[in-house]
Each structure stands twice: as C-alpha cells, then as structure tokens.
Scaffold this motif. Structure first.
Motif, PDB file in Angstrom:
ATOM      1  N   UNK A 196     -26.852   9.917 -23.338  1.00 32.57           N
ATOM      2  CA  UNK A 196     -26.860   9.966 -21.876  1.00 32.57           C
ATOM      3  C   UNK A 196     -28.286   9.752 -21.368  1.00 32.57           C
ATOM      4  N   UNK A 197     -29.227  10.411 -22.034  1.00 35.76           N
ATOM      5  CA  UNK A 197     -30.625  10.273 -21.640  1.00 35.76           C
ATOM      6  C   UNK A 197     -31.083   8.823 -21.724  1.00 35.76           C
ATOM      7  N   UNK A 198     -30.666   8.132 -22.780  1.00 30.84           N
ATOM      8  CA  UNK A 198     -31.086   6.743 -22.971  1.00 30.84           C
ATOM      9  C   UNK A 198     -30.544   5.856 -21.850  1.00 30.84           C
ATOM     10  N   UNK A 199     -29.282   6.087 -21.491  1.00 30.79           N
ATOM     11  CA  UNK A 199     -28.670   5.282 -20.423  1.00 30.79           C
ATOM     12  C   UNK A 199     -29.419   5.523 -19.106  1.00 30.79           C
ATOM     13  N   UNK A 200     -29.687   6.798 -18.826  1.00 29.31           N
ATOM     14  CA  UNK A 200     -30.351   7.128 -17.571  1.00 29.31           C
ATOM     15  C   UNK A 200     -31.767   6.569 -17.534  1.00 29.31           C
ATOM     16  N   UNK A 201     -32.417   6.559 -18.701  1.00 25.69           N
ATOM     17  CA  UNK A 201     -33.782   6.047 -18.758  1.00 25.69           C
ATOM     18  C   UNK A 201     -33.826   4.584 -18.329  1.00 25.69           C
ATOM     19  N   UNK A 202     -32.771   3.867 -18.682  1.00 25.21           N
ATOM     20  CA  UNK A 202     -32.702   2.462 -18.305  1.00 25.21           C
ATOM     21  C   UNK A 202     -32.799   2.301 -16.788  1.00 25.21           C
ATOM     22  N   UNK A 203     -32.111   3.160 -16.060  1.00 29.40           N
ATOM     23  CA  UNK A 203     -32.152   3.046 -14.598  1.00 29.40           C
ATOM     24  C   UNK A 203     -33.551   3.367 -14.075  1.00 29.40           C
ATOM     25  N   UNK A 204     -34.237   4.256 -14.794  1.00 27.41           N
ATOM     26  CA  UNK A 204     -35.593   4.595 -14.374  1.00 27.41           C
ATOM     27  C   UNK A 204     -36.553   3.436 -14.646  1.00 27.41           C
ATOM     28  N   UNK A 205     -36.285   2.715 -15.721  1.00 29.04           N
ATOM     29  CA  UNK A 205     -37.117   1.554 -16.048  1.00 29.04           C
ATOM     30  C   UNK A 205     -37.021   0.516 -14.920  1.00 29.04           C
ATOM     31  N   UNK A 206     -35.806   0.346 -14.392  1.00 25.03           N
ATOM     32  CA  UNK A 206     -35.624  -0.595 -13.290  1.00 25.03           C
ATOM     33  C   UNK A 206     -36.451  -0.144 -12.089  1.00 25.03           C
ATOM     34  N   UNK A 207     -36.440   1.155 -11.831  1.00 24.74           N
ATOM     35  CA  UNK A 207     -37.290   1.706 -10.766  1.00 24.74           C
ATOM     36  C   UNK A 207     -38.759   1.423 -11.046  1.00 24.74           C
ATOM     37  N   UNK A 208     -39.131   1.522 -12.318  1.00 25.83           N
ATOM     38  CA  UNK A 208     -40.517   1.282 -12.713  1.00 25.83           C
ATOM     39  C   UNK A 208     -40.944  -0.154 -12.430  1.00 25.83           C
ATOM     40  N   UNK A 209     -40.026  -1.085 -12.638  1.00 26.40           N
ATOM     41  CA  UNK A 209     -40.338  -2.489 -12.342  1.00 26.40           C
ATOM     42  C   UNK A 209     -40.628  -2.653 -10.851  1.00 26.40           C
ATOM     43  N   UNK A 210     -39.904  -1.905 -10.026  1.00 25.74           N
ATOM     44  CA  UNK A 210     -40.163  -1.926  -8.582  1.00 25.74           C
ATOM     45  C   UNK A 210     -41.574  -1.451  -8.267  1.00 25.74           C
ATOM     46  N   UNK A 211     -41.981  -0.387  -8.955  1.00 25.99           N
ATOM     47  CA  UNK A 211     -43.337   0.139  -8.747  1.00 25.99           C
ATOM     48  C   UNK A 211     -44.371  -0.918  -9.133  1.00 25.99           C
ATOM     49  N   UNK A 212     -44.133  -1.563 -10.259  1.00 31.90           N
ATOM     50  CA  UNK A 212     -45.060  -2.573 -10.746  1.00 31.90           C
ATOM     51  C   UNK A 212     -45.188  -3.704  -9.726  1.00 31.90           C
ATOM     52  N   UNK A 213     -44.041  -4.132  -9.218  1.00 30.99           N
ATOM     53  CA  UNK A 213     -44.005  -5.208  -8.242  1.00 30.99           C
ATOM     54  C   UNK A 213     -44.831  -4.850  -6.999  1.00 30.99           C
ATOM     55  N   UNK A 214     -44.597  -3.653  -6.481  1.00 26.90           N
ATOM     56  CA  UNK A 214     -45.256  -3.263  -5.246  1.00 26.90           C
ATOM     57  C   UNK A 214     -46.753  -3.043  -5.478  1.00 26.90           C
ATOM     58  N   UNK A 215     -47.102  -2.611  -6.688  1.00 27.45           N
ATOM     59  CA  UNK A 215     -48.520  -2.434  -6.996  1.00 27.45           C
ATOM     60  C   UNK A 215     -49.230  -3.791  -7.024  1.00 27.45           C
ATOM     61  N   UNK A 216     -48.563  -4.777  -7.597  1.00 24.40           N
ATOM     62  CA  UNK A 216     -49.168  -6.114  -7.639  1.00 24.40           C
ATOM     63  C   UNK A 216     -49.365  -6.662  -6.223  1.00 24.40           C
ATOM     64  N   UNK A 217     -48.373  -6.439  -5.365  1.00 21.83           N
ATOM     65  CA  UNK A 217     -48.493  -6.885  -3.978  1.00 21.83           C
ATOM     66  C   UNK A 217     -49.647  -6.151  -3.293  1.00 21.83           C
ATOM     67  N   UNK A 218     -49.657  -4.849  -3.468  1.00 18.11           N
ATOM     68  CA  UNK A 218     -50.674  -4.019  -2.835  1.00 18.11           C
ATOM     69  C   UNK A 218     -52.073  -4.434  -3.281  1.00 18.11           C
ATOM     70  N   UNK A 219     -52.213  -4.704  -4.563  1.00 17.66           N
ATOM     71  CA  UNK A 219     -53.527  -5.076  -5.098  1.00 17.66           C
ATOM     72  C   UNK A 219     -53.965  -6.435  -4.546  1.00 17.66           C
ATOM     73  N   UNK A 220     -53.014  -7.360  -4.452  1.00 21.03           N
ATOM     74  CA  UNK A 220     -53.427  -8.670  -3.952  1.00 21.03           C
ATOM     75  C   UNK A 220     -53.801  -8.580  -2.468  1.00 21.03           C
ATOM     76  N   UNK A 221     -53.129  -7.684  -1.738  1.00 21.32           N
ATOM     77  CA  UNK A 221     -53.498  -7.498  -0.330  1.00 21.32           C
ATOM     78  C   UNK A 221     -54.859  -6.810  -0.176  1.00 21.32           C
ATOM     79  N   UNK A 222     -55.224  -6.042  -1.177  1.00 20.09           N
ATOM     80  CA  UNK A 222     -56.455  -5.249  -1.061  1.00 20.09           C
ATOM     81  C   UNK A 222     -57.571  -5.767  -1.958  1.00 20.09           C
TER      82      UNK A 222
END
Lengths: 219, 407
Positions: free
Chosen positions: B285-311
């Motif tokens: 169960x933990x492994x399955x749930x972790x997968x959904x968190x990884x997807x969230x992590x990709x969102x963080x990465x994306x927004x960080x890249x945008x934020x960095x390029x803006x700044x």
C-alpha cells in the motif's frame, strides 16, 4: 590598490573569437575617483566585471587589495565580492517584493561574520541616503532616484574599499543623477575608491581621472 | 543559520507572491500525502482489528495441526497441514490423561457437504465435527438451546448446533430448535444456535455464523474416516503457553514414534505469521501511495524550474553581492522543501479528519497515529529534497553576469 597586468578577456563563439579586452595594464590607487569611459562594445563593462570579481580574465593578472583574483576559486570570489567591492548598476538591481531595509541588508545574509551593530548600521546607511521614512517600502514603491540611493546604501553595508558604478545615472533624470553623483563624490572624499563606468563624457569629467577604452584597448 | 532563516523567509515570500500557481503545486503534494496517510491509517486499522480478533481467542490458546508447518530449511509451509491428518484419538486421550490441568481440550474435523431443509440448501456453511469443549476455543457460545454433551458424543447422536447465519438461511425467523435438517443423506436434529458474531467476520479463520457443528464421533461415522484436523486447548495460564506447547508436543511425539508429522502452535506464533502478512500488505500500500506522491513531486520540480527562470535576475543580484553557488542552491532547495512541507501538512491534516469521520460513521477503523503523520510529512519533505535538487543546482550554476542582465 587595483593592479591590472596584461589582462585579456576573450569570448569564443564556435571557431570565431573576439577580444573584449586585449592585453590591458592599468593601476588604480586606493582613494582614487576614476571614470572608465568608452562607447558601447569598448570593453568597459567587461573591465568592471573583472575588477569586481564577477568574471575571470582569459589571460593576465588582476591584483586587488593584494589578492590575485585569477587564483581565487568560485567561493573565494563570492566572498571577495561580498567584502571588498560594492556594485551600483544602471538599472538599480534591487530585489523586487523585498523591503528597502532587506535590500540594504542583503549582503549581510552572505557574510561569514555577523556585524556587532548590524541594525544600527543598516538604519544609519538608509538615513545617510535620506530614506529613513521609507524603510518598509518595496522597490516598486520608490522612484528611480530613491532606488539608486538604496543600491548605494546596499553597496556600502560591508564597508568595501571599492565602489563600482556602472552607468549609475543612466536611468535617472538630471536632478536625481546629480544627487547620485554628489553621493559618490562624497564617498570618494571619505576615502573610498570610486570607479564609474560610463559612455558619457560630461559625467566622466566630474571624476579626477579618465581611463578611455576603445575596442578592448586603453587609448 | 542566518542563511537558513533568510532562505525560509525568501521561500515563503516567493510562495505567497504566486498564490494560485503555488496552490496548484501544493495540491499535488496534498493529494499524494493524503493518499499515503489514509492508506497507512487503513492498514494500521486492519492490523489492529485482526490482531484484536486473534487475541480474543485468548493468548493461552494452543493448537495442534497436522503436518510440519516449519519447513526444514526455515520458513513457513502452510500447505503441510492440508494433507490427510496423522493426528489420532489416542493423541487426544493421551493429552487428556497426562495433562488434566489443561483447559478446553477439544478436537475437530471438517465434514464437507451441504445442509438441506426440504427445498432450501445452504452450501456456504462450514460443517465441523467437534468434541464438546470446542466453543471456548472458537471464542463463541450458545445463544439458544444447548450444545451437545458427552453422552451424545458417545452415542454418535445426529444432533447439530447452527451458526446464526445458517439458521437464518434455512429457517428464516422460525424457531429452529428441535427441527430437522439433512447433511449427506443423514437426518440431524437442531439442538442449539450460536451467538451471532456480527462484524467479526474473521479474516483468517472461519466465519462463525456460517458454522454447523456436530459431535465428532458422528462426523467420523457419516464420513467413514477417523480424521482429526485440529486439536485446540488453553494452557492453565497465559505465561504457561510455551511450557504446555512443548509438553503437548512431547506427548504426541511419543505417540507418533518420534516422528514430527504435526505442529503445535501458540496464539503468539499465529500473531507473528499474521503480522508478517500484514507487513507485506502495508509495504505494498505504501509503495502505491508513494507513486502518487512522486507525481506531486514532479509538479514541485516543474514550478521550481519556472520560478527559477523568472528569478534569474534575482540570482544574478544575489551573486553580485556575495552569494556563492551553495547559498543559491540552499535558497531554492529550501523553497522546494517548504512547498512540499506545506502540502504534507495539509494532506496529513485532511487525512486525520477523514480518519476520525470514517471511524465514527462506519465500522472501518482508521488508525491515524503520530507515526503515520511522521511518515507522511517525512515523505513530503523527502520529495521536496529529491525534486528540488535539480532545479536548485541549475539556479546555483547560473553565470552572474548573464543572470543580472536578463529581464
């Protein structure tokens, strides 16, 4: 003292290469008031970046305050910029959405040693550029002249010997421009080495010494 | 320290400066953390429920099953108990004689077949043949009527006791006591009904409401095989469970001429096995749930890249006034961590609320422990670190002159 010895800066674009600075040697003593004058593309900004430790020469030695900048690693160069020089830019370069107070104290965030009387020093500097009534204002709430005065205060927070000003009046009206020049002149009178980079002959004439650059060479 | 505090302040300012964009990013983490902590709470809830059910049987329960469960090379071999049993009535008698202090000694066998009353057939019921003291070992008791006695066992009486569900199926709301039913062509008289266990549909044992129990001797007779598929008993005290386990083992071993073709297990050992199975379940169960968190992590990465390029210009300014690569790296890494930490906080709070609501309104128990909170928030911070490193590194490596000239 700033001792520039046979310094070159070469930029390569594939097989093409271009010398922004070609074998330049010049000395600037402590406490001098100097203008580096030249048209755009003359290499004057490159020279300022080298003196300020923002960039490294391709060749030659840059000795500032007995330190050879060519021999410093990235971290040491950052510390050099933090302690030994203060930058003033044409476009002010304050951090947006950040208060005047925090902008002035920005270099302290990256200083290894804490100043004993940090707050008083920041307030004193803000006061000296006549902005003590706007400490909490953001840059967007300040006029161009006010923003440049904040930048001057920021450049002085770590008490550097050298002030490097790149077209400091370029974005200002004449009244504010005169005000900024008056502040820089006063800093020089207090013993700072002030170097102004400009294409404006009139502005350069206000300094004590003009170094003319053209096509990467001193003329 | 000053750098860290200022990094957190900068991060919060930057996050507050782009509320909508950062809210959406945080939402990804919120969902991931919510999934993790809710599923973990569920896993812990199931574990607690199952453990409780097994413990209800009494931690001094000792069971003898045919076959050697512990494989010789180590490990557990449950199929060993499925073959024709080598346990005999003599084993039962020996234990009874040599250990008179043992409680609720009983034996049982499985009788396959269907239960019929005129035209109604119950095929899902579990037909048991057992000795008279079986009920305490199953953690149940008689609701109405009575259980069969020694005499009925000796006489191979055709009497049965029914689980509540079987009774309801065959007799609906009529009184079943004294009525007749048919198992494998033999007529039986209903003499008792078991207490309904309602929710306790045991995951790892028979559903007691489906039971049909007849005397063991009757079972032997109608199937024409003298099988004992299980013996159950309670040691006099809980502390003596292990002591009696080896006593019972020695008695049967003597009877079997030293051949260990059976296993004696205690409640504690069964708990251990069940715990192992639940551990695997929890990990999955933990492994399955972790997968959904990884997807969230990709969102963080994306927004960080945008934020960095803006700044980019801000990065240039900071470098000009003395920030080195590490300073810039820390600043943006902290920002990524703060983003996912906020998501983790919201996600696990939501999960806590859901756990309370579900546990109150439904029979499902969600155990929302501090451990779950710690794991969920820990994971979210980890995601921030993992998905923040690459953007932070790209920020740190920017050339100060190019950065300061960018718009």
């Amino acid at each position: 003292m700033i001792d520039i010895v046979r310094v070159s800066k070469e930029y390569r674009f594939g097989r093409e290469s271009f010398f922004a600075l070609a074998n330049i040697s010049v000395k600037i003593e402590d406490g001098e008031y100097v203008a580096i004058l030249g048209p755009s593309g003359s290499g004057k900004s490159t020279l300022m970046h080298l003196i300020g430790g923002l960039d490294r020469p391709t060749d030659g030695d840059l000795i500032v305050d007995n330190e050879n900048l060519s021999e410093l690693n990235d971290g040491e160069l950052a510390e050099f910029r933090n302690k030994k020089v203060g930058f003033i830019f044409q476009s002010f370069n304050l951090i947006p959405n950040t208060s005047l107070y925090d902008n002035v104290s920005l270099p302290l965030v990256y200083s290894k040693h804490k100043l004993p009387d940090e707050k008083e020093k920041i307030r004193g500097l803000i006061d000296s550029v006549g902005l003590s009534h706007k400490t909490r204002n953001k840059p967007s709430q300040l006029s161009g002249g006010e923003q440049q005065r904040v930048a001057i205060a920021r450049s002085l927070i770590n008490d550097p010997q050298i002030i490097l000003a790149d077209e400091p009046t370029g974005n200002l009206d004449s009244k504010n421009g005169t005000e900024v020049m008056r502040i820089l002149e006063n800093l020089n009178k207090k013993g700072k080495t002030v170097i102004i980079v400009t294409h404006d002959q009139e502005l350069a004439k206000e300094t004590d010494r003009i170094i003319k650059l053209r096509d990467g060479k001193i003329i | 320290m000053k750098l860290l505090i200022s990094s957190v302040v900068i991060a919060l300012k930057s996050i507050a400066g782009n509320k909508l964009r950062n809210s959406l990013t945080v939402l990804g983490i919120v969902l991931g953390v919510f999934t993790i902590s809710t599923l973990l709470s569920l896993a812990f809830g199931v574990r607690e429920e199952v453990t409780k059910q097994i413990e209800d049987l009494g931690s001094n329960l000792i069971a003898v099953v045919p076959g050697k469960l512990n494989a010789s090379g180590g490990g557990f071999n449950p199929s060993a108990s499925l073959g024709a049993s080598t346990l005999t009535e003599k084993d039962f008698d020996s234990i009874e004689q040599q250990l008179p202090e043992i409680k609720n000694l009983s034996m049982a066998m499985l009788v396959s077949g269907t239960v019929k009353v005129s035209d109604k057939v119950s095929s899902s019921s579990l037909i048991f043949a057992a000795s008279e003291k079986i009920l305490p070992n199953l953690n149940t008791s008689i609701e109405s009527g009575r259980f069969f006695d020694n005499v009925e066992i000796e006489e191979n009486s055709k009497v049965v006791v029914l689980g509540s569900k079987v009774k309801e199926m065959l007799f609906v709301s009529d009184n079943a006591l004294g009525k007749e039913l048919e198992i494998r062509g033999h007529k039986f008289q209903v003499i008792g009904i078991l207490k309904s266990k309602e929710t306790s549909s045991t995951l790892f044992g028979p559903n007691l409401d489906d039971l049909v129990i007849m005397p063991i001797t009757t079972g032997w007779k109608i199937t024409d095989t003298k099988q004992i598929f299980r013996m159950m008993m309670h040691s006099p005290t809980t502390e003596q469970a292990d002591e009696y386990k080896s006593k019972v083992k020695d008695i049967i071993l003597t009877n079997h001429g030293g051949e260990e073709d059976f296993s004696v297990v205690t409640q504690e050992e069964i708990l251990g096995v069940v715990g192992d199975i639940l551990d695997i379940l929890t990990a999955m169960i933990g492994a399955i749930a972790t997968l959904s968190l990884v997807i969230g992590g990709l969102g963080v990465m994306n927004i960080m890249l945008v934020s960095i390029s803006e700044r980019t210009r801000e990065i240039g300014i900071r470098k000009a006034v003395g920030a080195n690569n590490a300073h810039i790296m820390v600043q943006f890494l902290v920002e990524a961590i703060v983003l996912s930490f906020i998501g983790g906080l919201i996600g696990s709070s939501l999960s806590g609320i859901v756990a309370v609501v579900v546990s109150t309104l439904s029979p499902i128990k969600l155990v929302f422990s501090p451990f779950v909170v710690l794991v969920s928030i820990g994971f979210s911070v980890l995601v921030g670190v993992i998905f923040g490193v690459a953007p932070a590194l790209s920020a740190a490596r920017k050339d100060p002159i190019k950065a300061i000239r960018s718009e």
